[in-house]
Design a protein around this motif. Sequence first.
Motif, PDB file in Angstrom:
ATOM      1  N   GLN A 219       0.848  -1.188   0.000  1.00  0.00           N
ATOM      2  CA  GLN A 219       0.000   0.000   0.000  1.00  0.00           C
ATOM      3  C   GLN A 219       0.888   1.244   0.000  1.00  0.00           C
ATOM      4  OE1 GLN A 219      -2.666   0.261   3.324  1.00  0.00           O
ATOM      5  NE2 GLN A 219      -3.768   2.029   2.504  1.00  0.00           N
ATOM      6  N   LEU A 221       1.269   5.432  -0.543  1.00  0.00           N
ATOM      7  CA  LEU A 221       0.658   6.753  -0.635  1.00  0.00           C
ATOM      8  C   LEU A 221       1.595   7.621  -1.471  1.00  0.00           C
ATOM      9  CD1 LEU A 221      -0.361   7.262   3.118  1.00  0.00           C
ATOM     10  CD2 LEU A 221      -1.547   5.996   1.328  1.00  0.00           C
ATOM     11  N   GLN A 232      -1.281   8.559 -12.063  1.00  0.00           N
ATOM     12  CA  GLN A 232      -2.614   7.990 -11.897  1.00  0.00           C
ATOM     13  C   GLN A 232      -2.998   7.128 -13.092  1.00  0.00           C
ATOM     14  OE1 GLN A 232      -4.704   7.917  -9.438  1.00  0.00           O
ATOM     15  NE2 GLN A 232      -6.452   7.038 -10.558  1.00  0.00           N
ATOM     16  N   ASP A 237      -3.850   2.159  -8.791  1.00  0.00           N
ATOM     17  CA  ASP A 237      -3.936   1.569  -7.453  1.00  0.00           C
ATOM     18  C   ASP A 237      -3.185   2.385  -6.391  1.00  0.00           C
ATOM     19  OD1 ASP A 237      -5.493  -0.529  -8.310  1.00  0.00           O
ATOM     20  OD2 ASP A 237      -3.772  -1.817  -8.759  1.00  0.00           O
ATOM     21  N   GLN A 239      -2.418   5.297  -3.904  1.00  0.00           N
ATOM     22  CA  GLN A 239      -3.289   6.227  -3.197  1.00  0.00           C
ATOM     23  C   GLN A 239      -2.733   7.641  -3.357  1.00  0.00           C
ATOM     24  OE1 GLN A 239      -4.440   5.222   0.793  1.00  0.00           O
ATOM     25  NE2 GLN A 239      -4.410   3.024   0.391  1.00  0.00           N
ATOM     26  N   GLN A 240      -3.366   8.424  -4.194  1.00  0.00           N
ATOM     27  CA  GLN A 240      -2.905   9.774  -4.459  1.00  0.00           C
ATOM     28  C   GLN A 240      -3.085  10.631  -3.197  1.00  0.00           C
ATOM     29  OE1 GLN A 240      -1.307  10.759  -7.172  1.00  0.00           O
ATOM     30  NE2 GLN A 240      -1.475   8.675  -7.989  1.00  0.00           N
ATOM     31  N   THR A 241      -1.994  11.252  -2.786  1.00  0.00           N
ATOM     32  CA  THR A 241      -1.960  12.019  -1.541  1.00  0.00           C
ATOM     33  C   THR A 241      -1.509  13.439  -1.835  1.00  0.00           C
ATOM     34  OG1 THR A 241      -1.368  10.002  -0.353  1.00  0.00           O
ATOM     35  CG2 THR A 241      -1.025  12.085   0.797  1.00  0.00           C
ATOM     36  N   HIS A 255      -8.464  12.708  -7.897  1.00  0.00           N
ATOM     37  CA  HIS A 255      -8.339  11.345  -7.379  1.00  0.00           C
ATOM     38  C   HIS A 255      -7.565  11.305  -6.049  1.00  0.00           C
ATOM     39  CE1 HIS A 255      -9.816   9.937 -11.274  1.00  0.00           C
ATOM     40  NE2 HIS A 255      -8.903  10.715 -11.856  1.00  0.00           N
ATOM     41  N   THR A 257      -7.062  10.694  -2.306  1.00  0.00           N
ATOM     42  CA  THR A 257      -7.705   9.886  -1.275  1.00  0.00           C
ATOM     43  C   THR A 257      -7.201  10.205   0.135  1.00  0.00           C
ATOM     44  OG1 THR A 257      -6.045   8.126  -1.521  1.00  0.00           O
ATOM     45  CG2 THR A 257      -8.052   7.968  -2.869  1.00  0.00           C
ATOM     46  N   ARG A 258      -6.107  11.013   0.209  1.00  0.00           N
ATOM     47  CA  ARG A 258      -5.563  11.358   1.518  1.00  0.00           C
ATOM     48  C   ARG A 258      -4.864  12.715   1.440  1.00  0.00           C
ATOM     49  NH1 ARG A 258      -3.488   7.624   6.069  1.00  0.00           N
ATOM     50  NH2 ARG A 258      -4.468   6.069   4.749  1.00  0.00           N
ATOM     51  N   ASN A 277     -14.673   9.974   2.120  1.00  0.00           N
ATOM     52  CA  ASN A 277     -13.595   8.979   2.019  1.00  0.00           C
ATOM     53  C   ASN A 277     -12.234   9.600   1.682  1.00  0.00           C
ATOM     54  OD1 ASN A 277     -15.314   6.768   2.586  1.00  0.00           O
ATOM     55  ND2 ASN A 277     -16.008   6.747   0.459  1.00  0.00           N
TER      56      ASN A 277
END
Length: 405
Positions: A219, A221, A232, A237, A239-241, A255, A257-258, A277
């Motif tokens: 996983q 980030l 992207q 997959d 996680q774009q931060t 996109h 996510t954090r 989310n």
Amino acid sequence: MAVLSWPIALHFFRMNKKRQVAVLALFLSVLFSLYLVPLGMYSPCIKEAGTLGPAPTLIGHRGAPMQLAPENTVMSFEKAVEAGGEGLETDVTVFDGVPFLMHDSTLKRTTNVAEVFPNRTDFDASMFTWAELQQLNAGDWFLSRDPFGTVSSLSAVDRSQAQNQSIPSLAQFLEVAARSGRLVLFDLRRPPHGHPYSRSYINTTLQVVQTHINSSQLQVLWLPSEGRDLVQAVDPDLQQTSGEKASIQELTDGHITRLNLHYSSMSQQQIKYRSVNISTNLYVISQPWLYTLAWCAGAQSVTTNSIHILSNINQPLFLMTPEEYSLMWILTDVVSAVLITAIFIFHWRERGLPFWSGSRQTHENGPYSKFRTLSDVWSISSVTVRPDLRSMPNSPSTPHLPTIT
């Protein structure tokens, strides 16, 4: 404090020396205590019962460098995992096709580059080949400088291990994370202008990341903002931060996510992001009181230098409901009012006056006031007598003037 001070000061000058010393000592003790109280107070976490979310997960800042190991080394990341960290954070630099870990722009602070390459001490870290980087020691500085004053607490085994650390590659870092099942957060430094990988450093880094994701479901980030659309498209997959606040619409369109924000950006807005989310990571939080504030604000994770300390916190340090918070200040106001009233009563009684009679007292010749008497005496003593009247002889028509002394 001023309200408490002036009646005491007024009465202070009417006391004898021994009582003055006693009162002054008591007053200074109370004053000193009041100045020290804020040092032990922290902002409360005010939450309705049952609304507090789960504790933020802990991400090791360059591993676990505060007490346990030199930063950005394999040892540091392993120690972060052992201490209970659920994520690992680092900074990546690229030279001859090998992304490696380094936070600073140069190698001076965390390696012995001054000994091995004395003429290249101020060179950018990305201007060293991978073979040259492997000649450097990345742990001995931690033992000699003792940046956190904790080296003495390390075991002999840990000291020996720290002394023999080298600069790790991104691949080595990802292997540690994959073995332990920890998420990864990293930023990517762009090489200087004219660098051989100044245009391809993103693709080079992305290839290493993809290799490890495909083999271990790691996983990751992805924090770098440059080339985000390309990243992207190549690997959705990840996680774009983002390191910047934006509207929910802008974040979802990108996109994201954090969010990765400095702890000074802490606010209840984190809860709003979570509703769509988008989670929030706050950095760098190493004090327990600050960690509990981040918890109360709704942060999902924090980057920290002290995983081994924060992992033992089971609830916010100062948790209360809004009703309890209001009650606390009401009681404080009541106690303050009682204290002030008691001081006034003490002051008036020490002057020999009943508290309820105010500043005037009944005298046998009429109303009497100490303040009024003093002002009257001052008025009489300031009377000026005309010289011609002083020398005038007494006569039946001229009344005798008493001598004023």
